[in-house]
Design a protein around this motif. Sequence first.
Motif, PDB file in Angstrom:
ATOM      1  N   SER A  38     -51.454 -28.542  18.399  1.00 44.91           N
ATOM      2  CA  SER A  38     -50.924 -27.176  18.465  1.00 44.91           C
ATOM      3  C   SER A  38     -49.582 -27.106  17.756  1.00 44.91           C
ATOM      4  N   LEU A  39     -49.289 -25.926  17.236  1.00 43.14           N
ATOM      5  CA  LEU A  39     -48.000 -25.729  16.565  1.00 43.14           C
ATOM      6  C   LEU A  39     -46.874 -25.806  17.592  1.00 43.14           C
ATOM      7  N   PRO A  40     -45.667 -26.164  17.139  1.00 51.28           N
ATOM      8  CA  PRO A  40     -44.537 -26.182  18.081  1.00 51.28           C
ATOM      9  C   PRO A  40     -44.454 -24.846  18.809  1.00 51.28           C
ATOM     10  N   ALA A  41     -44.147 -24.911  20.114  1.00 51.66           N
ATOM     11  CA  ALA A  41     -44.090 -23.679  20.916  1.00 51.66           C
ATOM     12  C   ALA A  41     -42.952 -22.808  20.410  1.00 51.66           C
ATOM     13  N   SER A  42     -43.255 -21.532  20.165  1.00 50.45           N
ATOM     14  CA  SER A  42     -42.197 -20.660  19.624  1.00 50.45           C
ATOM     15  C   SER A  42     -41.613 -19.753  20.698  1.00 50.45           C
ATOM     16  N   SER A  43     -42.301 -19.633  21.854  1.00 54.65           N
ATOM     17  CA  SER A  43     -41.730 -18.778  22.913  1.00 54.65           C
ATOM     18  C   SER A  43     -42.126 -19.328  24.275  1.00 54.65           C
ATOM     19  N   ALA A  44     -41.511 -18.784  25.330  1.00 54.51           N
ATOM     20  CA  ALA A  44     -41.771 -19.268  26.693  1.00 54.51           C
ATOM     21  C   ALA A  44     -43.264 -19.191  26.979  1.00 54.51           C
ATOM     22  N   SER A  45     -43.892 -18.079  26.593  1.00 52.95           N
ATOM     23  CA  SER A  45     -45.311 -17.921  26.971  1.00 52.95           C
ATOM     24  C   SER A  45     -46.171 -18.912  26.202  1.00 52.95           C
ATOM     25  N   ASP A  46     -45.560 -19.492  25.154  1.00 51.77           N
ATOM     26  CA  ASP A  46     -46.327 -20.521  24.415  1.00 51.77           C
ATOM     27  C   ASP A  46     -46.272 -21.851  25.143  1.00 51.77           C
ATOM     28  N   ARG A  47     -45.171 -22.036  25.925  1.00 51.24           N
ATOM     29  CA  ARG A  47     -44.900 -23.388  26.442  1.00 51.24           C
ATOM     30  C   ARG A  47     -45.819 -23.701  27.596  1.00 51.24           C
ATOM     31  N   THR A  48     -47.076 -23.500  27.380  1.00 49.43           N
ATOM     32  CA  THR A  48     -47.984 -23.801  28.491  1.00 49.43           C
ATOM     33  C   THR A  48     -48.868 -24.982  28.102  1.00 49.43           C
ATOM     34  N   ARG A  49     -49.960 -24.701  27.409  1.00 51.55           N
ATOM     35  CA  ARG A  49     -50.950 -25.738  27.143  1.00 51.55           C
ATOM     36  C   ARG A  49     -51.119 -25.959  25.641  1.00 51.55           C
TER      37      ARG A  49
ATOM     38  N   SER B  17     -54.980 -43.304  15.660  1.00 49.00           N
ATOM     39  CA  SER B  17     -54.315 -44.468  16.256  1.00 49.00           C
ATOM     40  C   SER B  17     -53.508 -44.033  17.479  1.00 49.00           C
ATOM     41  N   PRO B  18     -53.417 -44.905  18.487  1.00 52.57           N
ATOM     42  CA  PRO B  18     -52.612 -44.550  19.691  1.00 52.57           C
ATOM     43  C   PRO B  18     -51.179 -44.191  19.319  1.00 52.57           C
ATOM     44  N   GLU B  19     -50.633 -44.865  18.311  1.00 58.18           N
ATOM     45  CA  GLU B  19     -49.245 -44.586  17.914  1.00 58.18           C
ATOM     46  C   GLU B  19     -49.111 -43.138  17.417  1.00 58.18           C
ATOM     47  N   ASP B  20     -50.043 -42.724  16.555  1.00 58.79           N
ATOM     48  CA  ASP B  20     -49.997 -41.338  16.036  1.00 58.79           C
ATOM     49  C   ASP B  20     -50.140 -40.330  17.181  1.00 58.79           C
ATOM     50  N   ILE B  21     -51.059 -40.625  18.109  1.00 61.72           N
ATOM     51  CA  ILE B  21     -51.315 -39.691  19.212  1.00 61.72           C
ATOM     52  C   ILE B  21     -50.083 -39.580  20.118  1.00 61.72           C
ATOM     53  N   VAL B  22     -49.489 -40.722  20.444  1.00 64.67           N
ATOM     54  CA  VAL B  22     -48.297 -40.704  21.306  1.00 64.67           C
ATOM     55  C   VAL B  22     -47.156 -39.967  20.609  1.00 64.67           C
ATOM     56  N   GLU B  23     -47.031 -40.185  19.310  1.00 63.44           N
ATOM     57  CA  GLU B  23     -45.958 -39.502  18.553  1.00 63.44           C
ATOM     58  C   GLU B  23     -46.204 -37.980  18.554  1.00 63.44           C
ATOM     59  N   GLN B  24     -47.436 -37.563  18.300  1.00 67.18           N
ATOM     60  CA  GLN B  24     -47.726 -36.117  18.283  1.00 67.18           C
ATOM     61  C   GLN B  24     -47.541 -35.518  19.679  1.00 67.18           C
ATOM     62  N   ALA B  25     -47.938 -36.286  20.703  1.00 65.49           N
ATOM     63  CA  ALA B  25     -47.759 -35.794  22.080  1.00 65.49           C
ATOM     64  C   ALA B  25     -46.273 -35.624  22.397  1.00 65.49           C
ATOM     65  N   SER B  26     -45.465 -36.563  21.949  1.00 66.29           N
ATOM     66  CA  SER B  26     -44.013 -36.474  22.203  1.00 66.29           C
ATOM     67  C   SER B  26     -43.424 -35.254  21.500  1.00 66.29           C
ATOM     68  N   THR B  27     -43.926 -34.967  20.301  1.00 69.28           N
ATOM     69  CA  THR B  27     -43.452 -33.776  19.569  1.00 69.28           C
ATOM     70  C   THR B  27     -43.818 -32.506  20.333  1.00 69.28           C
ATOM     71  N   LEU B  28     -45.022 -32.474  20.904  1.00 69.45           N
ATOM     72  CA  LEU B  28     -45.450 -31.299  21.674  1.00 69.45           C
ATOM     73  C   LEU B  28     -44.582 -31.140  22.926  1.00 69.45           C
ATOM     74  N   VAL B  29     -44.278 -32.258  23.585  1.00 68.42           N
ATOM     75  CA  VAL B  29     -43.429 -32.203  24.783  1.00 68.42           C
ATOM     76  C   VAL B  29     -42.030 -31.724  24.415  1.00 68.42           C
ATOM     77  N   ALA B  30     -41.518 -32.267  23.294  1.00 66.81           N
ATOM     78  CA  ALA B  30     -40.165 -31.883  22.857  1.00 66.81           C
ATOM     79  C   ALA B  30     -40.092 -30.388  22.544  1.00 66.81           C
ATOM     80  N   SER B  31     -41.232 -29.804  22.143  1.00 63.09           N
ATOM     81  CA  SER B  31     -41.181 -28.367  21.821  1.00 63.09           C
ATOM     82  C   SER B  31     -41.492 -27.519  23.045  1.00 63.09           C
ATOM     83  N   GLY B  32     -41.634 -28.182  24.207  1.00 65.82           N
ATOM     84  CA  GLY B  32     -41.648 -27.432  25.453  1.00 65.82           C
ATOM     85  C   GLY B  32     -42.978 -27.304  26.159  1.00 65.82           C
ATOM     86  N   TYR B  33     -44.061 -27.860  25.601  1.00 64.54           N
ATOM     87  CA  TYR B  33     -45.366 -27.717  26.258  1.00 64.54           C
ATOM     88  C   TYR B  33     -45.374 -28.473  27.585  1.00 64.54           C
TER      89      TYR B  33
END
Length: 446
Positions: A137-148, A177-193
Motif C-alpha cells: 500500500s502507498l504511504p498513509a496520507s491521512s488519519a483515515s488511511d492509517r488503518t490497514r 525475500s524476508p528482508e524485502d518484506i520486513v523492510e516494506q512492512a517497516s515502511t508501512l508502520v513508519a507511515s502510520g498503518y
Amino acid sequence: MPKISAITLGCKLNYAESSAILDLLSKKGWEISSYEKSEDLIIINTCAVTKQAEQKCRQKIRKIIRDNPGSRIVVTGCYAQLSPEVLRNIAGVNAILGSSDKYELPLYDVIHGNESLHPLISVSEIKKEKKIFPGYSLPASSASDRTRAFLKIQDGCDYGCSYCTIPFARGRSRSLSPEDIVEQASTLVASGYREIVLTGVNIGDYRFRGVRLAALLRMLETVGVDRIRISSIEPDVLDDELIAVVADSEIIAPHFHVPLQSGSDAVLRAMCRRYDTAAYRHRILRAVEAIADCFISADVMVGYPGETGEDFQEMYRFLEGLPIASLHVFSCSIRPGTLLAEQVSSDKTIVVDPDECRLRSSELIKLGNMKKLQFMARYVGLECMVLFEESQKGVHGSQKYSGYTRNYLRVSVTLPQSAGNLAGSILSVRIEGVDDDLNLTGRLLF
Ligand code: SF4
C-alpha cells in the motif's frame, strides 16, 4: 507534474500491486491522485477469476474511457495477461500490459502520449517468470488511511486445481525475500498503518531460502505494527507450526480464511484439491482448539460439473458440523484453458442446471448467515478492541464509526459529531448487539 491514478478490480493482491506501480511512477515525477477524472494516465488493474469478473472489467474500462476522453488508459492485471486480444478491441485502450510487464510501465512511450493508433500490447510468457515484483500500500496520507495496509509476500501457484485459471495468469509460485518484506512492512508502520494484511495467490506456500510462512510471521512480529493479518491460507498448509505461531501471538490476528470449495470428497477429488473432508476438518478443529477467539471463514463453490444432489447434501451436512463462522459462496465458473473446461467440452451432460446452482447457493448463504450470527452473538456483553476506519453520517447529526476486531468482526458505534475523528485508532467497545447486516454494534468505552 503529470497526474496518474489507478482503478483496481479483484483481490487484495491486485490492490497491493496497483499501489506499488503508482509508487514506482511517483518516484519518476508523477503526481498520484485519487480518481478525479482529470488524470493524464489511468491504470485499470483487472481480474479474470470468473466470467462475471471479466464482464465487470469490460464495463468498467468502457465507462472510464467515456468519462475521461483526455486520459491515456493502460489496462493490466490477470484479464490483460489471459485475454489481451479481447481487450484490444475496446476502443480507447492505449496499452495492455501483462502480469510482469505492468512493472515496466515507466519505460513505455504510451505514458507520455506518444501512442499509435493501435494499443501497445506487452504480455510476456508468465509460466517461466522467476522474478517476483513488489506489492504494498502507498504511504498513509491521512488519519483515515492509517488503518490497514496490504503487503504482497508471494505470487503465482503450483497447485493446479482443475477449475482455476490463476496459475495461467500469474505463473509458478514464487516468494519475496524476508528482508524485502520486513523492510516494506517497516515502511508501512513508519507511515502510520496499524494493521498489515499479508497477501499473495497462495501465501501458505511462501518459501524463500528455507524460510516458510511461520518463520516469516515471527520476523514480522518485530516491526512494531499492532496487527498482522493472513489474507487466505490453503488447508493443506495450515499446519501445527503456523497454528502455534498465531496462538502465541498478540499481533498476528486469530483469523483464517481457508478455502474449502466442496464438502464432498468425490467433488474435491474432481477439483484436484490437495485434501479431503477429514483432513480439512482436522485442520479447522486444531486451529479453533488452539487459538482463542479464532474466526474461520471459507470459500465454498456450488454447481461444480458432476456435483449431484447427494454431493451437495453431503457438503451441507459437513459444513453444518464445522466450527466455521462465515461462508463465501460462489457458483462454479467454467474458465477457458482449465482441465475442467476440457472435461465439460467432452461431456456437457455434467454441467449443473443454473437454477439448481442458484438454489444450492441460496441454501449455503442461509447456512453461512446462521453460523455467522451464532459466532457474533457470543460477543454481546463483552469488550472488544476495534481498529476504527471510516465514519458515515448517522441520524440527527451523529456519526457512525466502524472497524474490525482482531478476529475480523465488523463493529460499529454511533457518536456525536463532537467526538472527533476515530479513524486509525484502536479503542475498546462494549458489544451490545448484532445488526441486520450481521455486524456487531456497541458503545465506545472511554
Ligand atoms: S490453490 Fe488452486 S484455486 Fe487457489 S490459486 Fe492455486 S490453483 Fe487456483
